[in-house]
Design an enzyme around this catalytic site. Structure first.
Site, mmCIF file in Angstrom:
data_model
loop_
_atom_site.group_PDB
_atom_site.id
_atom_site.type_symbol
_atom_site.label_atom_id
_atom_site.label_comp_id
_atom_site.label_asym_id
_atom_site.label_seq_id
_atom_site.Cartn_x
_atom_site.Cartn_y
_atom_site.Cartn_z
ATOM 1 N N LYS A 27 90.424 -61.773 7.460
ATOM 2 C CA LYS A 27 90.914 -62.349 8.719
ATOM 3 C C LYS A 27 89.760 -62.798 9.625
ATOM 4 C CE LYS A 27 95.220 -59.693 8.575
ATOM 5 N NZ LYS A 27 96.193 -58.903 9.372
ATOM 6 N N TYR A 54 103.365 -66.033 8.366
ATOM 7 C CA TYR A 54 103.912 -64.731 8.781
ATOM 8 C C TYR A 54 105.366 -64.840 9.234
ATOM 9 C CZ TYR A 54 99.475 -62.129 8.619
ATOM 10 O OH TYR A 54 98.328 -61.470 8.225
ATOM 11 N N GLU A 82 103.402 -65.855 -0.825
ATOM 12 C CA GLU A 82 102.078 -66.025 -0.209
ATOM 13 C C GLU A 82 101.076 -66.741 -1.117
ATOM 14 O OE1 GLU A 82 100.993 -62.075 1.022
ATOM 15 O OE2 GLU A 82 102.522 -62.030 2.597
ATOM 16 N N ASN A 99 92.877 -56.383 12.179
ATOM 17 C CA ASN A 99 92.685 -55.341 11.169
ATOM 18 C C ASN A 99 92.001 -55.836 9.880
ATOM 19 O OD1 ASN A 99 94.833 -56.737 10.160
ATOM 20 N ND2 ASN A 99 96.194 -54.989 9.945
HETATM 21 P P1 CMP Z 1 99.136 -57.654 7.928
HETATM 22 O O1 CMP Z 1 99.016 -56.640 6.849
HETATM 23 O O2 CMP Z 1 98.468 -58.962 7.766
HETATM 24 O O3 CMP Z 1 100.693 -57.911 8.226
HETATM 25 C C1 CMP Z 1 101.191 -58.298 9.478
HETATM 26 C C2 CMP Z 1 100.165 -58.227 10.556
HETATM 27 O O4 CMP Z 1 100.692 -58.129 11.862
HETATM 28 C C3 CMP Z 1 99.341 -56.951 10.405
HETATM 29 O O5 CMP Z 1 98.545 -57.004 9.286
HETATM 30 C C4 CMP Z 1 98.636 -56.927 11.740
HETATM 31 O O6 CMP Z 1 97.564 -57.862 11.823
HETATM 32 C C5 CMP Z 1 99.770 -57.379 12.635
HETATM 33 N N1 CMP Z 1 100.510 -56.232 13.182
HETATM 34 C C6 CMP Z 1 101.280 -55.364 12.530
HETATM 35 N N2 CMP Z 1 101.820 -54.461 13.371
HETATM 36 C C7 CMP Z 1 101.373 -54.783 14.583
HETATM 37 C C8 CMP Z 1 101.583 -54.232 15.873
HETATM 38 N N3 CMP Z 1 102.359 -53.163 16.069
HETATM 39 N N4 CMP Z 1 100.968 -54.831 16.909
HETATM 40 C C9 CMP Z 1 100.195 -55.934 16.703
HETATM 41 N N5 CMP Z 1 99.977 -56.494 15.498
HETATM 42 C C10 CMP Z 1 100.548 -55.924 14.453
#
Ligand code: CMP
Length: 138
Positions: free
Chosen positions: A10, A50, A127, A113
């Site tokens: 990311k 997403y 995806e 993350n």
């Molecule tokens: P990812 O595994 O890419 O899947 C969805 C993404 O949404 C996740 O990683 C985070 O980057 C984001 N995400 C998931 N939960 C939350 C949350 N509670 N608040 C903000 N971002 C989130």
């Protein structure tokens, strides 16, 4: 079972120069790179990727974050690649991520993350072709 899964390094991780370190984690976990490229998504493209999260409160922020800078997308292949990648990444929230996992080492918070990995065969089925035509997979 040999599977393919989609991973994204990311914008936060690309900016902190962690691409090589994260790819090394994938390879050390026994995942083989079947396809890879760098690109910069538009806000609309990030929202479309997403789309399953469109009702979530964090959806708009997530699309903005994922389009703020370049990303690296990869197709990873290996035995149980979907679960293997998710174990290597660690929990979504870095506070819960096991020591030594990618998110424990590189994630800033639950949104920023560092990495994405498909969460199921159905997700991988959406995806992978979102980013890669068959001719770009090896
Ligand atoms: P990812 O595994 O890419 O899947 C969805 C993404 O949404 C996740 O990683 C985070 O980057 C984001 N995400 C998931 N939960 C939350 C949350 N509670 N608040 C903000 N971002 C989130």
């Amino acid at each position: 079972m040999v599977q393919r899964t989609l991973s994204i390094i990311k914008p936060d991780a690309v900016r902190k120069n962690a691409v090589g370190a994260i790819i090394k984690c994938f390879e050390d976990a026994g995942l083989r790179i079947a396809a890879m490229k760098m690109l910069h998504l538009s806000n609309e493209e990030a929202g479309r990727f997403y789309i399953v999260h469109r009702e979530r409160p964090f959806y708009k922020d997530l699309a903005a974050f994922m389009s703020e800078g370049p990303i690296v997308v990869l197709v990873l292949e290996g035995e149980d690649a979907i679960a293997r990648l998710r174990k290597t990444m660690g929990a979504t929230n870095p506070k819960d991520a096991a020591p030594g996992t990618i998110r424990a080492m590189f994630a800033e918070n639950i949104e920023r993350n560092a990495v994405h990995g498909s969460d199921s065969e159905a997700s991988a089925g959406y995806e992978i072709p979102f980013f890669f035509p068959a001719i770009e997979m090896h």
